[in-house]
Design an enzyme around this catalytic site. Structure first.
Site, PDB file in Angstrom:
ATOM      1  CE1 TYR A  68      38.077  44.072  45.319  1.00 31.89           C
ATOM      2  CE2 TYR A  68      38.438  44.199  42.952  1.00 31.89           C
ATOM      3  CZ  TYR A  68      38.651  44.691  44.219  1.00 31.89           C
ATOM      4  OH  TYR A  68      39.452  45.794  44.402  1.00 31.89           O
ATOM      5  CD  GLU A 113      40.447  48.111  42.321  1.00 34.05           C
ATOM      6  OE1 GLU A 113      40.087  47.118  41.649  1.00 34.05           O
ATOM      7  OE2 GLU A 113      40.586  48.086  43.561  1.00 34.05           O
TER       8      GLU A 113
END
Length: 398
Positions: A98, A140
């Site tokens: 990310y 996640e």
């Protein structure tokens, strides 16, 4: 929730960002792949990149998330986030990736919007990004924990123990862990990723629904060969059709996906089109194997009976249930399916029970039409669940 100082900035700039988001995401991916070519080679779907579908899906998710932060500040868009998180987990995405995305995305925003990106604007959209990213990272992490897997460690080797031609363009593959252990449990409706090593050295990944019930020592996936229709044919589906046989070993992920058959005894609608029948088969197989008495209405639409993968199996599973009705629509039924209707599926014409839960899978126009019919008939939006094969271009459009 956006901070008080960011709300007016995002509200004022959302139209400009939304209008430019296509250019931003296109430039973002170019920058990302220039810096990290291995991501295009071994992670991202090259076909969706070439067609622009991945760019449109990213644009839709960012703009949709920002809009929801403004319009519904007290509610997190869990359905959208869950769908993305399951897909990420099936790819083995890790939290550090990310940061890479953030770096190249904000470089693209600055380049496309230029002087309009003041420090105040940059800070507000940075907040939007990390609200979405951190929510996904948290989901996640939970998915990895539930799978008893370290972050990103979702891959294992599975042997193809059976290959069967279901239609001229669909083949089913029965998979068993190469280490001899039983296949992991999963929930009916979920999918796995298959990482294929292609002739050019790339390792492309695609998702395939598990098309038989859990509880067996093996899994089954059904792969439809993607025809390009003016674009290149599907890389992985074509390779699996041409090259993979019984005895071969594939790299396959743990099962993920939030299209899960819920427990209970209420009525069900399973509506599919084309290869979207696969998660419905797992649900029907599970209902039959567990002796369920739930009322089930199944709807399937296809081009012809010969294109309907697992056609006889779907019929047999419906017959095994005590309260089940199957409705078929074919664009060209011919004389193979005298009981089928001609044309596109018409949910509005069916006698549906009250209180049903609906599961949809197929092309987005099909699912949008079915969902619209159900909403008009008073089915609550939260009772309608769907799965999209490929980038979710439906995000933010419901």
């Amino acid at each position: 929730m956006l901070s008080e100082q960011s709300v007016p900035v995002v509200r004022a700039t959302l139209p400009a960002v939304g209008a430019a988001i296509g250019d931003i995401t296109e430039l973002f991916y170019r920058k990302l792949f220039d810096a990290h070519p291995e991501l295009l080679r071994d992670l991202f779907n090259r076909g969706n990149q070439a067609s622009g579908e991945q760019q449109r899906a990213l644009a839709g998710s960012i703009a949709g998330f920002a809009g929801l932060l403004l319009e519904r500040p007290d509610a997190r868009p869990d359905a959208m986030l869950s769908r993305i998180a399951h897909k990420h987990a099936s790819l083995g995405i890790t939290s550090d990736q990310y940061k890479i995305v953030h770096r190249h995305l904000f470089a693209a925003i600055a380049e496309v919007l230029g002087d309009a990106v003041t420090p105040e604007v940059a800070a507000a959209w940075d907040e939007v990004y990390w609200l979405m990213a951190n929510a996904l990272i948290a989901i996640e992490a939970r998915l990895y924990q539930e799978a008893d897997a370290a972050e990103g460690d979702v891959w294992h080797r599975m042997e193809v123990v059976e290959r069967r031609e279901e239609t001229p363009d669909a083949v089913s593959l029965v998979l068993r862990p190469a280490d001899g252990r039983p296949a992991r449990p999963f929930r009916p409706g979920q999918y796995v990723s298959v990482r294929s090593e292609l002739p050019d050295g790339s390792r492309q990944i695609r998702q395939y629904s598990l098309s038989a019930a859990p509880g067996r020592p093996d899994w089954r996936i059904t792969v439809k060969r993607v025809q390009g229709d003016g674009q290149p044919d599907g890389e992985v589906s074509s390779w699996l059709h041409a090259r993979v046989r019984a005895g071969d070993v594939l790299t396959v992920s743990m099962p993920f996906g939030d299209l899960e058959l819920a427990d209970g005894d209420g009525p069900l609608l399973l509506a599919s089109a084309g290869i979207g029948v696969t998660p419905m088969l797992a649900m029907l197989d599970h209902l039959a194997a567990t002796g369920s008495a739930r009322p089930v209405t199944a709807v399937h639409a296809d081009r012809t009976p010969a294109d309907h993968a697992h056609r006889q199996e779907q019929r047999d599973l419906m017959r095994a249930l005590p309260d089940a009705r199957l409705h078929l629509w074919y664009e060209e039924p011919g004389d193979q399916a005298p009981e089928a209707s001609t044309g596109r599926a018409d949910i509005g014409a069916l006698d549906l029970p009250a209180g049903l839960t609906a599961y949809l899978c197929g092309p987005v126009p099909f699912m949008r039409a079915v969902r619209g019919d159900l909403l008009r008939r008073g089915v609550p939006a939260e009772a309608i669940h769907y799965e999209v094969f490929g980038p979710d271009l439906w995000l933010g459009q419901q």
